[in-house]
Design a protein around this motif. Sequence first.
Motif, PDB file in Angstrom:
ATOM      1  N   VAL A 140       0.843  -1.209   0.000  1.00 29.54           N
ATOM      2  CA  VAL A 140       0.000   0.000   0.000  1.00 29.54           C
ATOM      3  C   VAL A 140       0.871   1.249   0.000  1.00 29.54           C
ATOM      4  N   SER A 141       0.755   2.043  -1.064  1.00 28.67           N
ATOM      5  CA  SER A 141       1.590   3.243  -1.150  1.00 28.67           C
ATOM      6  C   SER A 141       0.816   4.353  -1.840  1.00 28.67           C
ATOM      7  N   GLY A 142       1.554   5.387  -2.271  1.00 27.90           N
ATOM      8  CA  GLY A 142       0.904   6.487  -2.965  1.00 27.90           C
ATOM      9  C   GLY A 142       0.505   6.099  -4.380  1.00 27.90           C
ATOM     10  N   GLY A 143       1.094   5.024  -4.905  1.00 23.92           N
ATOM     11  CA  GLY A 143       0.804   4.634  -6.282  1.00 23.92           C
ATOM     12  C   GLY A 143       0.167   3.259  -6.405  1.00 23.92           C
ATOM     13  N   ASN A 144       0.130   2.488  -5.300  1.00 33.90           N
ATOM     14  CA  ASN A 144      -0.355   1.106  -5.384  1.00 33.90           C
ATOM     15  C   ASN A 144      -1.187   0.698  -4.179  1.00 33.90           C
ATOM     16  N   VAL A 167      -4.580   3.741  -2.106  1.00 34.63           N
ATOM     17  CA  VAL A 167      -5.026   4.178  -0.779  1.00 34.63           C
ATOM     18  C   VAL A 167      -4.218   5.401  -0.302  1.00 34.63           C
ATOM     19  N   GLY A 168      -2.940   5.455  -0.648  1.00 34.34           N
ATOM     20  CA  GLY A 168      -2.121   6.620  -0.276  1.00 34.34           C
ATOM     21  C   GLY A 168      -2.647   7.893  -0.926  1.00 34.34           C
ATOM     22  N   GLU A 169      -3.154   7.741  -2.147  1.00 34.53           N
ATOM     23  CA  GLU A 169      -3.742   8.898  -2.835  1.00 34.53           C
ATOM     24  C   GLU A 169      -4.983   9.375  -2.094  1.00 34.53           C
ATOM     25  N   PHE A 171      -5.531   9.120   1.115  1.00 31.75           N
ATOM     26  CA  PHE A 171      -5.039   9.876   2.274  1.00 31.75           C
ATOM     27  C   PHE A 171      -4.602  11.278   1.831  1.00 31.75           C
ATOM     28  N   ASP A 172      -3.785  11.334   0.761  1.00 31.12           N
ATOM     29  CA  ASP A 172      -3.191  12.614   0.353  1.00 31.12           C
ATOM     30  C   ASP A 172      -4.240  13.587  -0.183  1.00 31.12           C
ATOM     31  N   LYS A 173      -5.124  13.088  -1.063  1.00 32.62           N
ATOM     32  CA  LYS A 173      -6.103  13.987  -1.678  1.00 32.62           C
ATOM     33  C   LYS A 173      -7.113  14.485  -0.644  1.00 32.62           C
ATOM     34  N   GLY A 184      -0.543  13.634   3.112  1.00 28.01           N
ATOM     35  CA  GLY A 184      -1.693  13.508   4.000  1.00 28.01           C
ATOM     36  C   GLY A 184      -1.629  12.341   4.981  1.00 28.01           C
ATOM     37  N   GLY A 185      -1.015  11.240   4.571  1.00 21.48           N
ATOM     38  CA  GLY A 185      -1.025  10.034   5.408  1.00 21.48           C
ATOM     39  C   GLY A 185      -0.556  10.276   6.832  1.00 21.48           C
ATOM     40  N   PRO A 186       0.661  10.790   6.992  1.00 18.67           N
ATOM     41  CA  PRO A 186       1.155  10.996   8.360  1.00 18.67           C
ATOM     42  C   PRO A 186       0.323  12.008   9.152  1.00 18.67           C
ATOM     43  N   ILE A 188      -3.023  12.701   8.777  1.00 19.58           N
ATOM     44  CA  ILE A 188      -4.294  12.071   9.169  1.00 19.58           C
ATOM     45  C   ILE A 188      -4.040  11.038  10.276  1.00 19.58           C
ATOM     46  N   ASP A 189      -2.947  10.286  10.131  1.00 21.47           N
ATOM     47  CA  ASP A 189      -2.577   9.289  11.144  1.00 21.47           C
ATOM     48  C   ASP A 189      -2.440   9.961  12.521  1.00 21.47           C
ATOM     49  N   ARG A 190      -1.735  11.105  12.549  1.00 19.96           N
ATOM     50  CA  ARG A 190      -1.485  11.804  13.820  1.00 19.96           C
ATOM     51  C   ARG A 190      -2.798  12.325  14.413  1.00 19.96           C
ATOM     52  N   GLY A 275       5.231  -0.586   1.646  1.00 22.29           N
ATOM     53  CA  GLY A 275       4.811   0.662   0.999  1.00 22.29           C
ATOM     54  C   GLY A 275       4.557   1.741   2.040  1.00 22.29           C
ATOM     55  N   GLY A 276       4.501   2.994   1.574  1.00 19.36           N
ATOM     56  CA  GLY A 276       4.405   4.139   2.477  1.00 19.36           C
ATOM     57  C   GLY A 276       3.262   4.055   3.480  1.00 19.36           C
ATOM     58  N   VAL A 277       2.098   3.546   3.048  1.00 20.43           N
ATOM     59  CA  VAL A 277       0.936   3.516   3.946  1.00 20.43           C
ATOM     60  C   VAL A 277       1.112   2.461   5.045  1.00 20.43           C
ATOM     61  N   SER A 278       2.062   1.543   4.861  1.00 22.21           N
ATOM     62  CA  SER A 278       2.297   0.545   5.917  1.00 22.21           C
ATOM     63  C   SER A 278       2.919   1.188   7.151  1.00 22.21           C
ATOM     64  N   ALA A 279       3.254   2.495   7.075  1.00 27.59           N
ATOM     65  CA  ALA A 279       3.714   3.222   8.271  1.00 27.59           C
ATOM     66  C   ALA A 279       2.525   3.618   9.146  1.00 27.59           C
ATOM     67  N   ASN A 280       1.303   3.480   8.630  1.00 33.29           N
ATOM     68  CA  ASN A 280       0.124   3.947   9.367  1.00 33.29           C
ATOM     69  C   ASN A 280      -0.077   3.169  10.673  1.00 33.29           C
ATOM     70  N   SER A 281      -0.154   3.906  11.768  1.00 28.69           N
ATOM     71  CA  SER A 281      -0.195   3.239  13.074  1.00 28.69           C
ATOM     72  C   SER A 281      -1.481   2.440  13.248  1.00 28.69           C
ATOM     73  N   THR A 306       9.479   1.447   5.257  1.00 23.95           N
ATOM     74  CA  THR A 306       8.111   1.498   4.719  1.00 23.95           C
ATOM     75  C   THR A 306       8.067   2.405   3.492  1.00 23.95           C
ATOM     76  N   THR A 307       8.731   3.560   3.581  1.00 19.28           N
ATOM     77  CA  THR A 307       8.724   4.461   2.423  1.00 19.28           C
ATOM     78  C   THR A 307       9.878   4.075   1.493  1.00 19.28           C
ATOM     79  N   ASP A 308      10.046   4.862   0.432  1.00 12.69           N
ATOM     80  CA  ASP A 308      11.045   4.486  -0.571  1.00 12.69           C
ATOM     81  C   ASP A 308      12.451   4.485   0.023  1.00 12.69           C
ATOM     82  N   ASN A 309      13.172   3.408  -0.210  1.00 16.56           N
ATOM     83  CA  ASN A 309      14.538   3.295   0.322  1.00 16.56           C
ATOM     84  C   ASN A 309      15.324   2.356  -0.571  1.00 16.56           C
TER      85      ASN A 309
HETATM   86  O1  KG4 Z   1       5.755   4.194  -0.836  1.00 14.86           O
HETATM   87  P1  KG4 Z   1       5.712   5.674  -0.762  1.00 14.86           P
HETATM   88  O2  KG4 Z   1       6.756   6.376   0.057  1.00 14.86           O
HETATM   89  O3  KG4 Z   1       5.791   6.360  -2.158  1.00 14.86           O
HETATM   90  C1  KG4 Z   1       5.177   5.975  -3.307  1.00 14.86           C
HETATM   91  O4  KG4 Z   1       3.951   5.823  -3.340  1.00 14.86           O
HETATM   92  O5  KG4 Z   1       5.959   5.843  -4.263  1.00 14.86           O
HETATM   93  O6  KG4 Z   1       4.268   6.062  -0.229  1.00 14.86           O
HETATM   94  C2  KG4 Z   1       3.865   7.384  -0.046  1.00 14.86           C
HETATM   95  C3  KG4 Z   1       2.467   7.356   0.498  1.00 14.86           C
HETATM   96  C4  KG4 Z   1       1.816   8.739   0.562  1.00 14.86           C
HETATM   97  O7  KG4 Z   1       0.538   8.633  -0.002  1.00 14.86           O
HETATM   98  C5  KG4 Z   1       1.741   9.028   2.061  1.00 14.86           C
HETATM   99  O8  KG4 Z   1       0.661   9.862   2.427  1.00 14.86           O
HETATM  100  C6  KG4 Z   1       1.592   7.636   2.620  1.00 14.86           C
HETATM  101  O9  KG4 Z   1       2.465   6.848   1.845  1.00 14.86           O
HETATM  102  N1  KG4 Z   1       1.946   7.548   4.041  1.00 14.86           N
HETATM  103  C7  KG4 Z   1       1.062   7.239   4.998  1.00 14.86           C
HETATM  104  C8  KG4 Z   1       1.743   7.335   6.227  1.00 14.86           C
HETATM  105  N2  KG4 Z   1       3.044   7.663   5.972  1.00 14.86           N
HETATM  106  C9  KG4 Z   1       3.137   7.790   4.619  1.00 14.86           C
HETATM  107  N3  KG4 Z   1      -0.241   6.916   4.907  1.00 14.86           N
HETATM  108  C10 KG4 Z   1      -0.890   6.677   6.038  1.00 14.86           C
HETATM  109  N4  KG4 Z   1      -0.322   6.752   7.271  1.00 14.86           N
HETATM  110  C11 KG4 Z   1       0.986   7.075   7.409  1.00 14.86           C
HETATM  111  N5  KG4 Z   1       1.546   7.146   8.624  1.00 14.86           N
END
Ligand code: KG4
Length: 340
Positions: A140-144, A167-169, A171-173, A184-186, A188-190, A275-281, A306-309
Motif C-alpha cells: 500500500v503506497s501512494g501509487g499502489n 489508498v495513499g492517494e 489519504f493525500d487527496k 496527507g497520510g502521516p 491524518i494518522d497523527r 509501501g508508504g501507507v504501511s507506516a500507518n499506526s 516502509t517508504t522508498d529506500n
Molecule cells: O511508498 P511511498 O513512500 O511512495 C510511493 O507511493 O511511491 O508512499 C507514499 C504514500 C503517501 O501517499 C503518504 O501519504 C503515505 O504513503 N503515508 C502514509 C503514512 N506515511 C506515509 N499513509 C498513512 N499513514 C501514514 N503514517
Amino acid sequence: MADIILGIESSCDDTSAAVIKDGWLLSNVIASQDVHKAYGGVVPELASRAHELNIVPVVSEALSQAGVQAQDLTAIAFTRGPGLLGSLLVGTSFAKAMGLALDIPIVMVNHLQGHLLADFIRRPGEEVREPSFPYLCLLVSGGNSQIVRVDGPLDYTILGQTIDDAVGEAFDKCSKMMGLGYPGGPIIDRLAKQGNPLRFKFAKPHIPGLDYSFSGIKTSLLYFVRDEMAKDPGFMENNKEDICASFQKTLIDILMDKLIKAAKQTGIKDITIGGGVSANSGLRQRLVAEGARRGWRTFLPPFKFTTDNAAMIAIAGWFHYRAGERTPLDVAPVSRMSDF
Ligand code: KG4
C-alpha cells in the motif's frame, strides 16, 4: 567471496543509496525532497532536478557509512520502474555509468518487488525474522494498493489491486481537500490518534473479488464535509480529529476485509505489509490484532523501510544477482508497471 551490492532508488521524490553484504545491511542513506511541500504534491520536474543534485553525495555517504570502497562492490542494483520517468532516469543513468566505470554488473529491480522483499533485509544487532514462502503482502503506497502472493524471491502474483486510486492517494487527496497539508497520510494518522473512529460513517465500495477501489470514499468525504460546513463553517476545524479517525478507520476496514478474504482463500498465514501507507499506526495495530485472532504470523517493516529506500532495492537486486540475472547497459527506465 562476499556479495557487496550497492542499491540505488530514485523512483519518486526520495534519493536513496544503500549497501548490503550477503544480505546484511551496512548503510541506507535517504535524501527526501522538501521542495514539493509548497505544491501539495510531487512536481516531477523538480523531483528529477533534486535527484541530480543528491545522487552523488547520497551514494558517497552510503559507501562511506558502510566502510566500503567503490572498488569492493560486486554489483549495482537500481530501480528501473515503475515511477516518475525523469526521476528514474537519474538513478538508472547513474547506475549504468558507475557499473561501466567499475566494470561490474548492474541489475534492474522493480520498485514494487523491493517493497515485497523488504523483510529479508538483515540488520546487524537485530533478530532475524523472515516470512516463509508462500506469503501474502499487502502493498500500500501512494501509487499502489495490492494484495500480492509471494511464492519465492522472484516469483509473485498479484491477487487483487485497486481499480482506480491508490489508498495513499486517498489519504493525500482528502488531506488536501480538508486543508490539512501534504503528505496527507502521516497528518491524518497523527490527528486520528486523538479522535473517535466510530463517530462518522463513510460509504465503503462493493467491488467483487480481491480488488480495491478508493475513489468513492474520497467523494463521500467531500460531500460530507461540504454539507456539514454549509450548516456550520467551524465544523471542520472543531471536528478534524474525529473526521480523520473515522476516515482512516474506513480505509483500514476496506484494506483488511480483502486481506482477510485473500488469506482465507489461499490458506496462507504469513502476512507482510509494505509501501508508504504501511507506516500507518492504525493499520499496523489492526494487522497485528487480526493476526493474533486468526493465527497469522505478521511482519511489519521498520518505519525506515516502509517508504522508498534503497535497502529494499539492494536486497531484491541481490536475489536477482544470485539468480544469474545481469542487465545490459542499454536498459531504459519504465514508468508503468505494465511496461515491466
Ligand atoms: O511508498 P511511498 O513512500 O511512495 C510511493 O507511493 O511511491 O508512499 C507514499 C504514500 C503517501 O501517499 C503518504 O501519504 C503515505 O504513503 N503515508 C502514509 C503514512 N506515511 C506515509 N499513509 C498513512 N499513514 C501514514 N503514517
